[in-house]
Design a protein around this motif. Structure first.
Motif, mmCIF file in Angstrom:
data_model
loop_
_atom_site.group_PDB
_atom_site.id
_atom_site.type_symbol
_atom_site.label_atom_id
_atom_site.label_comp_id
_atom_site.label_asym_id
_atom_site.label_seq_id
_atom_site.Cartn_x
_atom_site.Cartn_y
_atom_site.Cartn_z
ATOM 1 N N SER A 129 -3.179 -6.591 31.844
ATOM 2 C CA SER A 129 -3.293 -6.125 30.731
ATOM 3 C C SER A 129 -4.332 -4.667 30.285
ATOM 4 O O SER A 129 -3.727 -3.764 30.346
ATOM 5 N N PHE A 130 -5.633 -5.456 30.846
ATOM 6 C CA PHE A 130 -7.079 -4.036 29.790
ATOM 7 C C PHE A 130 -6.758 -3.296 30.985
ATOM 8 O O PHE A 130 -7.677 -2.813 30.998
ATOM 9 N N LEU A 131 -6.643 -3.114 32.424
ATOM 10 C CA LEU A 131 -6.121 -1.989 33.457
ATOM 11 C C LEU A 131 -4.941 -1.390 32.583
ATOM 12 O O LEU A 131 -5.029 -0.230 33.570
ATOM 13 N N THR A 132 -4.042 -1.634 32.298
ATOM 14 C CA THR A 132 -2.992 -0.562 32.380
ATOM 15 C C THR A 132 -2.884 0.212 31.525
ATOM 16 O O THR A 132 -3.393 -0.117 30.302
ATOM 17 N N PRO A 133 -2.466 1.452 31.962
ATOM 18 C CA PRO A 133 -2.617 2.880 30.906
ATOM 19 C C PRO A 133 -1.474 2.145 29.725
ATOM 20 O O PRO A 133 -0.482 1.800 30.351
ATOM 21 N N PRO A 134 -1.219 3.222 29.169
ATOM 22 C CA PRO A 134 -2.547 3.391 28.001
ATOM 23 C C PRO A 134 -3.208 3.258 27.801
ATOM 24 O O PRO A 134 -4.189 4.063 26.972
ATOM 25 N N PHE A 135 -3.452 2.445 26.670
ATOM 26 C CA PHE A 135 -4.299 1.061 26.232
ATOM 27 C C PHE A 135 -4.898 0.321 26.152
ATOM 28 O O PHE A 135 -5.583 -0.369 25.813
ATOM 29 N N GLY A 136 -5.350 0.015 27.961
ATOM 30 C CA GLY A 136 -6.100 -0.919 28.731
ATOM 31 C C GLY A 136 -7.150 -0.503 28.190
ATOM 32 O O GLY A 136 -8.432 0.829 28.429
ATOM 33 N N PHE A 137 -8.610 -1.298 27.959
ATOM 34 C CA PHE A 137 -9.623 -1.857 27.286
ATOM 35 C C PHE A 137 -10.745 -1.177 28.089
ATOM 36 O O PHE A 137 -11.686 -0.464 27.983
ATOM 37 N N ALA A 138 -10.139 -1.028 28.885
ATOM 38 C CA ALA A 138 -11.618 -1.397 31.127
ATOM 39 C C ALA A 138 -11.642 0.540 30.438
ATOM 40 O O ALA A 138 -12.531 0.999 31.129
ATOM 41 N N LEU A 139 -10.462 0.556 31.031
ATOM 42 C CA LEU A 139 -10.268 1.950 30.673
ATOM 43 C C LEU A 139 -10.509 3.513 29.742
ATOM 44 O O LEU A 139 -11.525 3.988 30.237
ATOM 45 N N PHE A 140 -10.785 2.861 28.606
ATOM 46 C CA PHE A 140 -11.513 3.080 27.557
ATOM 47 C C PHE A 140 -13.138 2.926 27.702
ATOM 48 O O PHE A 140 -13.605 3.904 27.621
ATOM 49 N N TYR A 141 -13.140 1.889 27.901
ATOM 50 C CA TYR A 141 -14.679 2.027 28.106
ATOM 51 C C TYR A 141 -15.351 2.653 29.576
ATOM 52 O O TYR A 141 -16.720 3.376 29.520
ATOM 53 N N LEU A 142 -14.613 2.810 30.449
ATOM 54 C CA LEU A 142 -15.690 4.334 31.382
ATOM 55 C C LEU A 142 -14.911 4.869 31.354
ATOM 56 O O LEU A 142 -15.374 6.052 31.489
ATOM 57 N N ARG A 143 -14.514 5.781 30.193
ATOM 58 C CA ARG A 143 -14.239 7.157 29.728
ATOM 59 C C ARG A 143 -14.925 7.649 28.609
ATOM 60 O O ARG A 143 -15.519 8.471 29.154
ATOM 61 N N GLY A 144 -15.500 6.279 28.197
ATOM 62 C CA GLY A 144 -17.037 6.813 27.493
ATOM 63 C C GLY A 144 -17.859 7.041 28.257
ATOM 64 O O GLY A 144 -18.807 7.940 27.591
ATOM 65 N N VAL A 145 -18.064 6.365 29.194
ATOM 66 C CA VAL A 145 -19.569 7.093 29.994
ATOM 67 C C VAL A 145 -18.628 7.980 31.062
ATOM 68 O O VAL A 145 -20.252 8.099 31.930
ATOM 69 N N ALA A 146 -18.060 7.906 31.792
ATOM 70 C CA ALA A 146 -17.730 8.724 32.811
ATOM 71 C C ALA A 146 -17.901 10.399 32.450
ATOM 72 O O ALA A 146 -18.160 10.851 31.363
ATOM 73 N N PRO A 147 -18.899 11.281 33.410
ATOM 74 C CA PRO A 147 -18.178 12.079 33.360
ATOM 75 C C PRO A 147 -17.425 12.592 33.180
ATOM 76 O O PRO A 147 -15.831 13.074 33.197
ATOM 77 N N LYS A 148 -17.273 13.997 32.369
ATOM 78 C CA LYS A 148 -16.667 15.419 31.876
ATOM 79 C C LYS A 148 -15.413 15.650 32.469
ATOM 80 O O LYS A 148 -14.658 15.752 32.855
ATOM 81 N N SER A 149 -15.921 16.447 34.039
ATOM 82 C CA SER A 149 -15.516 16.172 35.722
ATOM 83 C C SER A 149 -14.471 15.471 35.876
ATOM 84 O O SER A 149 -13.282 15.753 36.354
ATOM 85 N N VAL A 150 -14.209 13.742 35.182
ATOM 86 C CA VAL A 150 -13.764 12.971 36.118
ATOM 87 C C VAL A 150 -12.209 13.163 34.608
ATOM 88 O O VAL A 150 -12.437 13.320 33.174
ATOM 89 N N LYS A 151 -11.342 13.429 35.181
ATOM 90 C CA LYS A 151 -10.192 13.762 34.476
ATOM 91 C C LYS A 151 -9.529 12.473 33.836
ATOM 92 O O LYS A 151 -9.708 10.956 34.689
ATOM 93 N N THR A 152 -9.293 12.185 32.961
ATOM 94 C CA THR A 152 -8.324 10.864 32.495
ATOM 95 C C THR A 152 -7.780 10.211 32.916
ATOM 96 O O THR A 152 -7.640 9.600 33.409
ATOM 97 N N SER A 153 -6.500 11.962 33.713
ATOM 98 C CA SER A 153 -5.416 10.875 34.999
ATOM 99 C C SER A 153 -5.218 10.285 35.702
ATOM 100 O O SER A 153 -5.058 9.758 36.286
ATOM 101 N N ASP A 154 -7.225 10.891 36.239
ATOM 102 C CA ASP A 154 -7.483 10.284 37.809
ATOM 103 C C ASP A 154 -7.995 8.656 37.515
ATOM 104 O O ASP A 154 -7.432 7.829 38.331
ATOM 105 N N ILE A 155 -8.098 8.367 35.878
ATOM 106 C CA ILE A 155 -8.525 7.060 35.674
ATOM 107 C C ILE A 155 -7.360 6.285 35.477
ATOM 108 O O ILE A 155 -7.097 5.253 36.446
ATOM 109 N N TYR A 156 -6.599 6.790 35.125
ATOM 110 C CA TYR A 156 -4.842 6.221 35.108
ATOM 111 C C TYR A 156 -3.880 6.170 36.426
ATOM 112 O O TYR A 156 -3.622 4.901 36.599
ATOM 113 N N ARG A 157 -4.653 6.763 37.013
ATOM 114 C CA ARG A 157 -3.915 6.411 38.988
ATOM 115 C C ARG A 157 -4.516 6.314 40.054
ATOM 116 O O ARG A 157 -4.023 5.181 40.141
ATOM 117 N N GLY A 158 -5.882 6.133 39.375
ATOM 118 C CA GLY A 158 -6.792 5.039 39.921
ATOM 119 C C GLY A 158 -6.947 3.520 40.278
ATOM 120 O O GLY A 158 -6.974 2.540 41.174
#
Length: 456
Positions: A394-423
């Motif tokens: 559940s923590f990995l599943t888009p769009p509300f997975g906590f792990a996705l939010f944690y990584l989005r907070g430290v990832a460069p702006k060049s990395v799209k949120t859609s890349d994280i979701y599909r990855g």
């Protein structure tokens, strides 16, 4: 209409949480509000509220929960050292010639870090800060890089010593004893945290192995998305020097629990001391760092125990309205028996994982559904591991997975949120595959605890 009040209470709590109110005070406040209305209308016995202090004293006086702040201290202390950063650099050099070697090194280091800290958010953020810039610089596809980091960061949910397993062990032990008492069994042995740790070893190993197989296959068949890294000749000696401390720490903590030499609380104390000595040996320990570690540990511990207070009040009011009997009747009348009951519980926990952390779900949901499932013959250790894996997914599943939010907070702006979701999609598939395997072969969870118990 009165019999639906427990479900209405649960829905109101979820609605209040989605509006952004603090978890602990929402659980307690909404529950007391419902209790007050019930007392005025004559549908709630005010005597039930008198048990709150007794219930809280019983919860907070448990030795098992002392392990929580100690494991948190150990994890935070290790996070402040450069141990993981040094380990990642050397592991990447050693695995660089393998297909997707850098990704493989991230999984291996993340596994050690998860086993050392047991805190999902800390692992995701740490691995994101350390490894994501390097992976992108080496030409890794952003989807593969972010997916690998998110999936690796959530390993702290299942790989012992995990804070989630410590809390689940305590709650399931209570649920198991309640189920046994209702069936007239008064001498049932409680489920220990050590049993859950042992039950998680094989599933955790299989999950890491499946991650590595996927990355290796990606490197072989899609080499452009995971290029190789040149290996320096000095990497092997440096690798062993950097890998030895975390491995020794894991062996010290987990090995002492499995062997029966120490309780989880005692092992956590040893781990906290060992992490401090390790920081001192690396010349990373100072009064400022120690103060910061203690402050962070205190904040997280207070959050956990305050949520436990609110959850205990919620559970008391829920049971006072007859919610426990309602759940048992609902499960008993389901077509398909245990399979249908487990499926519904897993789906509900999965969906709640989008809006609640594992702490709230462990304290709120598990005490309600656990006794009913255990009375139906579900193995408590297998149930705990399945819940932990379910929450990890559940923590990995888009769009509300906590792990996705944690990584989005430290990832460069060049990395799209859609890349994280599909990855993360392939890793979600891997975890669903593992849960299916464990559902068909529960002995993969129960074998090691049974074998060790028989050998003692």
């Amino acid at each position: 209409m009165i019999e639906w009040i427990p479900f209405l209470l649960f829905l109101c709590v979820c609605a209040a949480l989605m509006l952004g109110y603090p978890v602990a005070f929402t659980l307690a406040g909404v529950s007391l509000w419902f209790a007050g209305i019930g007392i005025i209308s004559g549908h709630f016995n005010p005597q039930d509220l008198l048990y709150i202090s007794e219930r809280l004293f019983g919860v907070y006086s448990k030795n098992t929960l002392v392990a929580v702040p100690l494991f948190i201290f150990m994890g935070v202390m290790l996070e402040r050292t450069k141990l993981a950063e040094e380990l990642l650099e050397n592991m990447a050099q050693a695995c660089g010639r393998l297909p997707a070697g850098l990704g493989i090194s991230v999984v291996l280091v993340g596994t050690l870090l998860a086993a050392s800290t047991g805190i999902v958010g800390a692992t995701v953020v740490t691995m994101g800060l350390m490894s994501l810039p390097t992976m992108l610089k080496q030409g890794y596809c952003p989807k593969l890089a972010t997916g690998t980091i998110c999936a690796t960061g959530t390993l702290g949910q299942i790989i012992p010593p995990s804070i989630a397993l410590v809390l689940l062990g305590d709650i399931l032990s209570n649920a198991y004893q309640q189920a046994q008492l209702q069936q007239g069994i008064f001498n049932a042995a409680p489920v220990s945290v050590g049993d859950l740790f042992m039950g998680a070893v094989v599933p955790g190993f299989i999950l890491v192995l499946l991650y590595l197989i996927y990355l290796l296959a990606t490197g072989v068949f899609k080499g452009a998305t995971a290029p190789r890294v040149e290996c320096e000749s000095k990497a092997k000696s440096q690798l062993w020097l950097s890998i030895l401390p975390p491995v020794m720490l894991i062996v010290l903590v987990l090995g002492s629990i499995i062997s029966g030499l120490a309780t989880p609380t005692e092992a956590a104390a040893v781990g906290a001391l060992a992490a401090t000595l390790l920081a001192l040996a690396k010349k990373q320990l100072s009064l400022g760092i120690l103060k910061g570690v203690m402050q962070t540990t205190t904040k997280i511990t207070c959050m956990v125990f305050t949520i436990l207070l609110g959850a205990s009040i919620f559970s008391l009011v829920f049971i006072g309205y007859g919610g426990k009997e309602l759940i048992e009747q609902f499960f008993a009348t389901l077509p398909g028996g245990v399979f249908s009951a487990m499926l519904i519980v897993m789906v509900v926990i999965f969906l709640l994982g989008f809006i609640l952390d594992f702490i709230e779900i462990t304290f709120v949901v598990v005490p309600l559904v656990g006794p009913a499932l255990l009375m139906m013959g579900v193995d408590p250790i297998w149930l705990g591991i399945m819940i932990a894996l379910n929450l990890q997914t559940s923590f990995l599943t888009p769009p509300f997975g906590f792990a996705l939010f944690y990584l989005r907070g430290v990832a460069p702006k060049s990395v799209k949120t859609s890349d994280i979701y599909r990855g993360v999609a392939p890793f979600i598939g891997i975890q669903v595959l593992l849960m299916t395997i464990l559902a068909l072969k529960p002995e993969l969870v129960t074998w090691l605890p049974d074998a060790i118990s028989a050998a003692r």
